[in-house]
Motif scaffolding. Structure first.
Motif, PDB file in Angstrom:
ATOM      1  N   ARG A 147       0.827  -1.212   0.000  1.00 28.56           N
ATOM      2  CA  ARG A 147       0.000   0.000   0.000  1.00 28.56           C
ATOM      3  C   ARG A 147       0.856   1.255   0.000  1.00 28.56           C
ATOM      4  O   ARG A 147       0.537   2.248  -0.669  1.00 28.56           O
TER       5      ARG A 147
ATOM      6  N   GLY B 269      -5.646   2.198   3.286  1.00 26.98           N
ATOM      7  CA  GLY B 269      -6.339   0.918   3.320  1.00 26.98           C
ATOM      8  C   GLY B 269      -7.826   1.111   3.556  1.00 26.98           C
ATOM      9  O   GLY B 269      -8.451   0.403   4.328  1.00 26.98           O
TER      10      GLY B 269
ATOM     11  N   ALA C 214      -2.727  -3.600  -7.958  1.00 19.16           N
ATOM     12  CA  ALA C 214      -3.967  -3.089  -7.358  1.00 19.16           C
ATOM     13  C   ALA C 214      -5.026  -4.186  -7.288  1.00 19.16           C
ATOM     14  O   ALA C 214      -5.733  -4.308  -6.280  1.00 19.16           O
TER      15      ALA C 214
ATOM     16  N   GLY D  70       0.040   3.593  -3.113  1.00 21.41           N
ATOM     17  CA  GLY D  70      -0.756   4.777  -2.788  1.00 21.41           C
ATOM     18  C   GLY D  70      -0.021   6.091  -2.971  1.00 21.41           C
ATOM     19  O   GLY D  70      -0.459   6.951  -3.752  1.00 21.41           O
TER      20      GLY D  70
ATOM     21  N   SER E 107     -12.850  -6.505   0.170  1.00 17.04           N
ATOM     22  CA  SER E 107     -11.757  -7.224  -0.470  1.00 17.04           C
ATOM     23  C   SER E 107     -12.145  -8.691  -0.581  1.00 17.04           C
ATOM     24  O   SER E 107     -13.131  -9.127  -0.012  1.00 17.04           O
TER      25      SER E 107
ATOM     26  N   THR F 255     -10.776  -0.364  -0.145  1.00 19.92           N
ATOM     27  CA  THR F 255      -9.692  -0.917  -0.953  1.00 19.92           C
ATOM     28  C   THR F 255     -10.145  -1.435  -2.307  1.00 19.92           C
ATOM     29  O   THR F 255      -9.517  -1.141  -3.330  1.00 19.92           O
TER      30      THR F 255
ATOM     31  N   PRO G 213      -6.335  -5.020   2.411  1.00 20.24           N
ATOM     32  CA  PRO G 213      -5.252  -4.136   2.823  1.00 20.24           C
ATOM     33  C   PRO G 213      -4.506  -4.593   4.071  1.00 20.24           C
ATOM     34  O   PRO G 213      -3.515  -3.983   4.448  1.00 20.24           O
TER      35      PRO G 213
ATOM     36  N   LEU H  61      -4.165  -6.453  -4.475  1.00 25.21           N
ATOM     37  CA  LEU H  61      -4.514  -5.827  -3.209  1.00 25.21           C
ATOM     38  C   LEU H  61      -6.016  -5.935  -2.947  1.00 25.21           C
ATOM     39  O   LEU H  61      -6.444  -6.172  -1.812  1.00 25.21           O
TER      40      LEU H  61
ATOM     41  N   ALA I  39     -10.969   1.539  -4.518  1.00 27.96           N
ATOM     42  CA  ALA I  39      -9.748   2.273  -4.869  1.00 27.96           C
ATOM     43  C   ALA I  39      -8.944   1.498  -5.902  1.00 27.96           C
ATOM     44  O   ALA I  39      -8.403   2.089  -6.845  1.00 27.96           O
ATOM     45  N   ALA I  40      -8.885   0.184  -5.753  1.00 31.24           N
ATOM     46  CA  ALA I  40      -8.170  -0.649  -6.734  1.00 31.24           C
ATOM     47  C   ALA I  40      -8.820  -0.544  -8.101  1.00 31.24           C
ATOM     48  O   ALA I  40      -8.134  -0.535  -9.127  1.00 31.24           O
TER      49      ALA I  40
ATOM     50  N   SER J 149      -5.076  -1.305   8.610  1.00 33.80           N
ATOM     51  CA  SER J 149      -5.786  -0.502   7.612  1.00 33.80           C
ATOM     52  C   SER J 149      -7.087   0.028   8.204  1.00 33.80           C
ATOM     53  O   SER J 149      -7.601  -0.505   9.194  1.00 33.80           O
TER      54      SER J 149
ATOM     55  N   VAL K 288      -5.835   3.964  -0.974  1.00 40.43           N
ATOM     56  CA  VAL K 288      -4.972   2.779  -0.908  1.00 40.43           C
ATOM     57  C   VAL K 288      -3.936   2.934   0.206  1.00 40.43           C
ATOM     58  O   VAL K 288      -3.667   1.992   0.954  1.00 40.43           O
TER      59      VAL K 288
END
Length: 165
Positions: free
Chosen positions: A11, A68, A112, A15, A134, A71, A120, A115, A74-75, A124, A65
């Protein structure tokens, strides 16, 4: 603990890198005006809009990211950004980044997605808030959603310059 440390390192690699890319679009060199001109040269019109959308997405996704937080979403932003970069700035230049190719953006997008699949880690905000964003399904969301978002953006806004057509 080893996995959590490894995910934190990942991360902290991804990030801040994306935050700095976004900051450079806003405050580096030619600022947003220069970035807008660069996007125009890539066929992304209107350039002023894409400069702001790209910079904002990079800043927000990079911060998320790093922390965390959210996640999987964001990925997905990472994948979308890297896909647009691969299909515009790096297109037709081969694989290797030292020749302008798409090696780097593919690596960032795949990291990404990884992740999003692993999450994360315990260190996180997702973990602190109990956010289950996730896992394998989120990896698919990041990959497919990012590709779809990039495809939609390019279909609507990309107008290649005359010598590319």
């Amino acid at each position: 603990m080893d996995l959590d440390l490894g995910l934190l390192v990942l991360r902290l690699a991804l990030g801040p890198m994306l935050v700095l890319h976004g900051a450079n679009k806003v405050w580096g060199g030619g600022g947003l005006t220069g970035t807008a001109g660069w996007f125009e040269s890539l066929g992304l019109r209107p350039g002023w809009l894409h400069a702001r959308v790209a910079a904002g997405t990079e800043l927000v996704a990079g911060v998320l990211v790093t922390l965390g937080l959210l996640t999987g979403l964001a990925a997905m932003a990472f994948v979308g950004l890297m896909t647009v970069a691969a299909l515009t700035d790096h297109r037709g230049k081969g694989y290797f980044v030292f020749k302008g190719g798409w090696e780097y953006v593919l690596l960032v997008a795949m990291a990404a997605v990884a992740l999003a699949v692993t999450g994360p880690g315990a260190w996180s905000l997702d973990d602190a808030f109990g956010l289950p964003l996730s896992g394998p399904a989120w990896g698919a969301v990041a990959a497919v959603g990012g590709l779809a978002a990039a495809g939609a953006l390019l279909a609507v806004f990309r107008r290649p310059v005359a010598d590319e057509a």
